[in-house]
Design a protein around this motif. Structure first.
Motif, mmCIF file in Angstrom:
data_model
loop_
_atom_site.group_PDB
_atom_site.id
_atom_site.type_symbol
_atom_site.label_atom_id
_atom_site.label_comp_id
_atom_site.label_asym_id
_atom_site.label_seq_id
_atom_site.Cartn_x
_atom_site.Cartn_y
_atom_site.Cartn_z
ATOM 1 N N MET A 69 -1.075 2.245 6.760
ATOM 2 C CA MET A 69 -1.581 0.937 6.352
ATOM 3 C C MET A 69 -0.452 -0.087 6.488
ATOM 4 O O MET A 69 0.629 0.111 5.924
ATOM 5 C CB MET A 69 -2.059 0.968 4.902
ATOM 6 C CG MET A 69 -3.132 1.992 4.623
ATOM 7 S SD MET A 69 -4.690 1.572 5.428
ATOM 8 C CE MET A 69 -5.810 2.690 4.597
ATOM 9 N N ASN A 71 0.431 -3.604 5.372
ATOM 10 C CA ASN A 71 -0.075 -4.558 4.389
ATOM 11 C C ASN A 71 0.741 -5.847 4.333
ATOM 12 O O ASN A 71 1.977 -5.812 4.367
ATOM 13 C CB ASN A 71 -0.076 -3.937 2.988
ATOM 14 C CG ASN A 71 -1.139 -2.871 2.836
ATOM 15 O OD1 ASN A 71 -2.028 -2.740 3.684
ATOM 16 N ND2 ASN A 71 -1.059 -2.114 1.760
ATOM 17 N N ASP A 105 -6.985 -0.696 -2.454
ATOM 18 C CA ASP A 105 -5.946 0.076 -1.759
ATOM 19 C C ASP A 105 -5.710 1.415 -2.447
ATOM 20 O O ASP A 105 -5.578 2.456 -1.785
ATOM 21 C CB ASP A 105 -4.638 -0.711 -1.711
ATOM 22 C CG ASP A 105 -4.716 -1.926 -0.801
ATOM 23 O OD1 ASP A 105 -5.643 -1.973 0.037
ATOM 24 O OD2 ASP A 105 -3.860 -2.817 -0.929
ATOM 25 N N ASN A 109 -6.431 5.001 -0.638
ATOM 26 C CA ASN A 109 -5.356 5.981 -0.455
ATOM 27 C C ASN A 109 -5.703 7.314 -1.109
ATOM 28 O O ASN A 109 -5.424 8.387 -0.547
ATOM 29 C CB ASN A 109 -4.044 5.444 -1.019
ATOM 30 C CG ASN A 109 -3.502 4.270 -0.217
ATOM 31 O OD1 ASN A 109 -4.021 3.949 0.845
ATOM 32 N ND2 ASN A 109 -2.463 3.628 -0.717
ATOM 33 N N THR A 121 2.359 3.443 3.658
ATOM 34 C CA THR A 121 2.168 1.989 3.591
ATOM 35 C C THR A 121 3.421 1.295 4.103
ATOM 36 O O THR A 121 4.524 1.563 3.619
ATOM 37 C CB THR A 121 1.871 1.531 2.159
ATOM 38 O OG1 THR A 121 0.684 2.173 1.685
ATOM 39 C CG2 THR A 121 1.676 0.020 2.113
ATOM 40 N N TRP A 123 5.055 -2.412 4.463
ATOM 41 C CA TRP A 123 4.885 -3.766 3.956
ATOM 42 C C TRP A 123 5.453 -4.801 4.930
ATOM 43 O O TRP A 123 6.422 -4.535 5.643
ATOM 44 C CB TRP A 123 5.558 -3.914 2.601
ATOM 45 C CG TRP A 123 4.863 -3.133 1.526
ATOM 46 C CD1 TRP A 123 5.193 -1.895 1.069
ATOM 47 C CD2 TRP A 123 3.687 -3.522 0.801
ATOM 48 N NE1 TRP A 123 4.313 -1.488 0.104
ATOM 49 C CE2 TRP A 123 3.376 -2.470 -0.085
ATOM 50 C CE3 TRP A 123 2.876 -4.654 0.810
ATOM 51 C CZ2 TRP A 123 2.286 -2.516 -0.960
ATOM 52 C CZ3 TRP A 123 1.798 -4.704 -0.061
ATOM 53 C CH2 TRP A 123 1.513 -3.651 -0.924
#
Length: 201
Positions: A69, A71, A105, A109, A121, A123
Motif C-alpha cells: 500500500m 499511502n 486501512d 490490512n 505500507t 508512506w
C-alpha cells in the motif's frame, strides 16, 4: 500588491478547496510510480490494483506473497508526520474523513493478513529526496525477499505435513489390516457361518 496576492492564495474558499482536493488522484500517484520504478529496477515484477483482493492493493507480488500500500500522509492520517496536517477550515469534516480512512486501512490490512498476505505500507514522506528514496526502496526490496523466503518455508512445511499425514494414515490402515489378519488366524470363523452371514442383494 504582493502581500495581498499571497494572502488570497493561502485563504481558499470552500468551493476552491473542494475543487483542489477533488483533483488529487487515488491511483497512479507520484509516490506510487516511484515505488513501481524502483522495484522494477531491482528485478521485481508485480500486478497493479488487484480488485480481487481486499482494498485493491497498489502493488501485488504473488510470488513473494506481498501486498504493498502506497499511502499519502495527509489522506491516511500518518501519525507523527509533519505532512499529515489538517486544513484549518471544515475541521470536523476532515477529522471524520481521515479517521474513516485510517479505520478502513486497518480492516483491509487485517483481511489481507488473514488471507496469508504480507502487507507493507510505504508512506509518501518516505519518498522525498533521492538518497531517502533509494534507501527506502532498498529496505523495501529486502523486506519483500524475506517475505518470499518465509512463504516458501511455510509452503514446504505444509507439503511435508500433508505427506506425513498421508504416510501416517497408510501405516494405520496397514496395522489395522495386520490386526484383523491376526484375529482371524486366532479365532477363525467357520465357513458355514460366513455363508449364512451373507446379505442377499
Amino acid at each position: 500588491t504582493i502581500v495581498i496576492y499571497f494572502f488570497v492564495l493561502d485563504k481558499l474558499t470552500p468551493s476552491q478547496r473542494h475543487c483542489c482536493m477533488s483533483r488529487i488522484r487515488g491511483k497512479n500517484t507520484k509516490p506510487e510510480i516511484l515505488v513501481r520504478k524502483g522495484l522494477h529496477a531491482r528485478g521485481f515484477r508485480f500486478r497493479l490494483h488487484n480488485k480481487k483482493l481486499p482494498g485493491s492493493p497498489d502493488l501485488v507480488l504473488p510470488k513473494y506473497g506481498v501486498a504493498i500500500m502506497v499511502n499519502g500522509c495527509f489522506w491516511h492520517g500518518h501519525k507523527g508526520c509533519r505532512y499529515a496536517t489538517k486544513p484549518k477550515t471544515n475541521v470536523e469534516f476532515w477529522e471524520t474523513k481521515i479517521a474513516r480512512n485510517r479505520h478502513r486501512d486497518e480492516v483491509t490490512n487485517a483481511h489481507l493478513e488473514a488471507l496469508g498476505w504480507h502487507v507493507i505500507t510505504v508512506w509518501e514522506c518516505e519518498l522525498r529526496g533521492k538518497s531517502i528514496v533509494a534507501s527506502r526502496l532498498d529496505a523495501l526490496a529486502e523486506e519483500i525477499r524475506e517475505a518470499g523466503v518465509a512463504k516458501s518455508k511455510l509452503k514446504e512445511l505444509y507439503k511435508r505435513n500433508r505427506a506425513e499425514s498421508k504416510m501416517a494414515l497408510r501405516e494405520m490402515m496397514e496395522r489395522q489390516a495386520q490386526l484383523e489378519k491376526e484375529i482371524n488366524d486366532l479365532y477363525p470363523i467357520p465357513q458355514r457361518i460366513k455363508i449364512d452371514s451373507r446379505i442377499d442383494e
